[in-house]
Design an enzyme around this catalytic site. Sequence first.
Site, PDB file in Angstrom:
ATOM      1  N   ARG A 108       0.880  -1.173   0.000  1.00 19.66           N
ATOM      2  CA  ARG A 108       0.000   0.000   0.000  1.00 19.66           C
ATOM      3  C   ARG A 108       0.908   1.210   0.000  1.00 19.66           C
ATOM      4  NH1 ARG A 108      -5.325   1.456   3.515  1.00 19.66           N
ATOM      5  NH2 ARG A 108      -6.121   0.085   1.892  1.00 19.66           N
ATOM      6  N   HIS A 135      -7.477   0.938  -6.437  1.00 19.54           N
ATOM      7  CA  HIS A 135      -7.666   0.047  -5.287  1.00 19.54           C
ATOM      8  C   HIS A 135      -8.396  -1.215  -5.787  1.00 19.54           C
ATOM      9  CE1 HIS A 135      -7.836  -1.265  -1.273  1.00 19.54           C
ATOM     10  NE2 HIS A 135      -8.637  -0.375  -0.726  1.00 19.54           N
ATOM     11  N   GLN A 138     -10.187  -3.784  -3.370  1.00 18.34           N
ATOM     12  CA  GLN A 138     -11.462  -3.297  -2.839  1.00 18.34           C
ATOM     13  C   GLN A 138     -12.593  -3.587  -3.825  1.00 18.34           C
ATOM     14  OE1 GLN A 138     -12.216  -1.723   0.213  1.00 18.34           O
ATOM     15  NE2 GLN A 138     -14.243  -2.266  -0.528  1.00 18.34           N
ATOM     16  N   ASP A 226     -17.366   7.242  -1.128  1.00  9.36           N
ATOM     17  CA  ASP A 226     -16.115   7.031  -0.382  1.00  9.36           C
ATOM     18  C   ASP A 226     -15.796   8.358   0.294  1.00  9.36           C
ATOM     19  OD1 ASP A 226     -13.713   6.024   0.603  1.00  9.36           O
ATOM     20  OD2 ASP A 226     -12.649   6.101  -1.315  1.00  9.36           O
ATOM     21  N   CYS A 265     -16.403   1.624   0.814  1.00  8.64           N
ATOM     22  CA  CYS A 265     -15.257   0.754   1.115  1.00  8.64           C
ATOM     23  C   CYS A 265     -14.813   0.852   2.561  1.00  8.64           C
ATOM     24  CB  CYS A 265     -14.107   1.071   0.168  1.00  8.64           C
ATOM     25  SG  CYS A 265     -13.385   2.718   0.413  1.00  8.64           S
ATOM     26  N   ARG A 293     -13.543  -8.633   1.663  1.00 10.47           N
ATOM     27  CA  ARG A 293     -12.131  -8.397   1.349  1.00 10.47           C
ATOM     28  C   ARG A 293     -11.354  -9.699   1.530  1.00 10.47           C
ATOM     29  NH1 ARG A 293     -10.036  -3.216   1.515  1.00 10.47           N
ATOM     30  NH2 ARG A 293      -8.175  -4.276   0.758  1.00 10.47           N
TER      31      ARG A 293
HETATM   32  N1   CP Z   1     -11.199  -0.203   2.500  1.00 12.96           N
HETATM   33  C1   CP Z   1      -9.902  -0.257   2.901  1.00 12.96           C
HETATM   34  O1   CP Z   1      -8.975  -0.462   2.112  1.00 12.96           O
HETATM   35  O2   CP Z   1      -9.740  -0.108   4.258  1.00 12.96           O
HETATM   36  P1   CP Z   1      -8.352   0.073   5.031  1.00 12.96           P
HETATM   37  O3   CP Z   1      -7.818   1.427   4.683  1.00 12.96           O
HETATM   38  O4   CP Z   1      -8.746  -0.051   6.475  1.00 12.96           O
HETATM   39  O5   CP Z   1      -7.410  -1.012   4.590  1.00 12.96           O
HETATM   40  N1  NVA Z   2     -10.022   6.648  -1.180  1.00 11.72           N
HETATM   41  C1  NVA Z   2      -9.595   6.238   0.146  1.00 11.72           C
HETATM   42  C2  NVA Z   2      -9.789   4.784   0.318  1.00 11.72           C
HETATM   43  C3  NVA Z   2      -9.412   4.246   1.675  1.00 11.72           C
HETATM   44  C4  NVA Z   2      -9.575   2.762   1.789  1.00 11.72           C
HETATM   45  C5  NVA Z   2      -8.143   6.643   0.357  1.00 11.72           C
HETATM   46  O1  NVA Z   2      -7.342   6.472  -0.559  1.00 11.72           O
HETATM   47  O2  NVA Z   2      -7.819   7.122   1.436  1.00 11.72           O
END
Ligand code: CP
Ligand code: NVA
Length: 308
Positions: A108, A135, A138, A226, A265, A293
């Site tokens: 990530r 993502h 997700q 989101d 998400c 997930r």
């Molecule tokens: N939806 C998602 O990716 O959550 P986290 O940021 O908690 O991993």
């Molecule tokens: N769009 C959000 C998703 C978090 C899971 C971010 O990137 O912070």
Amino acid sequence: MTRHFLNLRDAGGHALAAILSDALDRKAARASWPKGRIDTDAPLNGRVLAMIFEKNSTRTRVSFDMAMRQLGGSAIIMESGSTQLGRGESIADTARVLSRMVDAIMIRTSDHAKIEELAHYASVPVINGLTDESHPCQIMADLLTLVERDLALPGLEMAWLGDGNNVLNSLIEAAGLLKFNIRVGVPAGYEPDARFVDKARAEGARITFTQDALEAVAGAQVVVTDTWVSMGQAGGDVVIKAMEPFQVNESVMAKAAAGAVFMHCLPAHRGEEVTNAVIDSAQSVVWDEAENRIHAQKSVLRWAFGQL
Ligand code: CP
Ligand code: NVA
């Protein structure tokens, strides 16, 4: 050829359908089991996944760890700040070393170019656990949540309200690969990545834009939102002000199709992009999305290991 999962397109529509089908079967096969019990066939027995986190996470971290346990393997969590990567060791050298030590890498990070570089130098599968661009894991969980409700994907009418972010980019990519449609209600200046939109349209998805939230959701079978400010983005009052007309509340859900489902998400900013009344309603499927997930990623991992 090493199978990386940096974007949904790396697998393609055919493989995505196979991943979803496998996830449905595997989820059903372990219904009501203790969460840590290993699946009967233990398909990733002896395999180890390294997870690098350069941003916060709850769901991605726990779901990949649980996915590996259920598949008979294990995971190592690496907080970037306490690794040599965090002190400036190169991505290329990190990729080379981890490829000698583990069987797959999940990362990530912010810059999508970084994950592409990691995949370039890695000789084991690299999986995208979120970048500023996309993502994909997700969206696999979201698609699983829809198909287990018998919402057939081809021709499905979805609506997205709010920021045109990484999650929306991947949803648009899925629309092109699996042939569904999205009406996007987004303030000017916050649109998703045009490359994703153009490609999905070329593949036959109907992706339309409006600055009217009610127009976006009219008749939609699925309403998705989101956070208005993603991790690492500049926020503040200007963004909140621009996003306010795109809040998913009861009036908005009333314009969607009867029985429409609400998706997010998570993490949610209750009272901003969604009200408590919507996220806690019977139409909300957010807890299934979160659980899925695990199930979706197990099948993504199996695909990456050449098992699907
Ligand atoms: N939806 C998602 O990716 O959550 P986290 O940021 O908690 O991993
Ligand atoms: N769009 C959000 C998703 C978090 C899971 C971010 O990137 O912070």
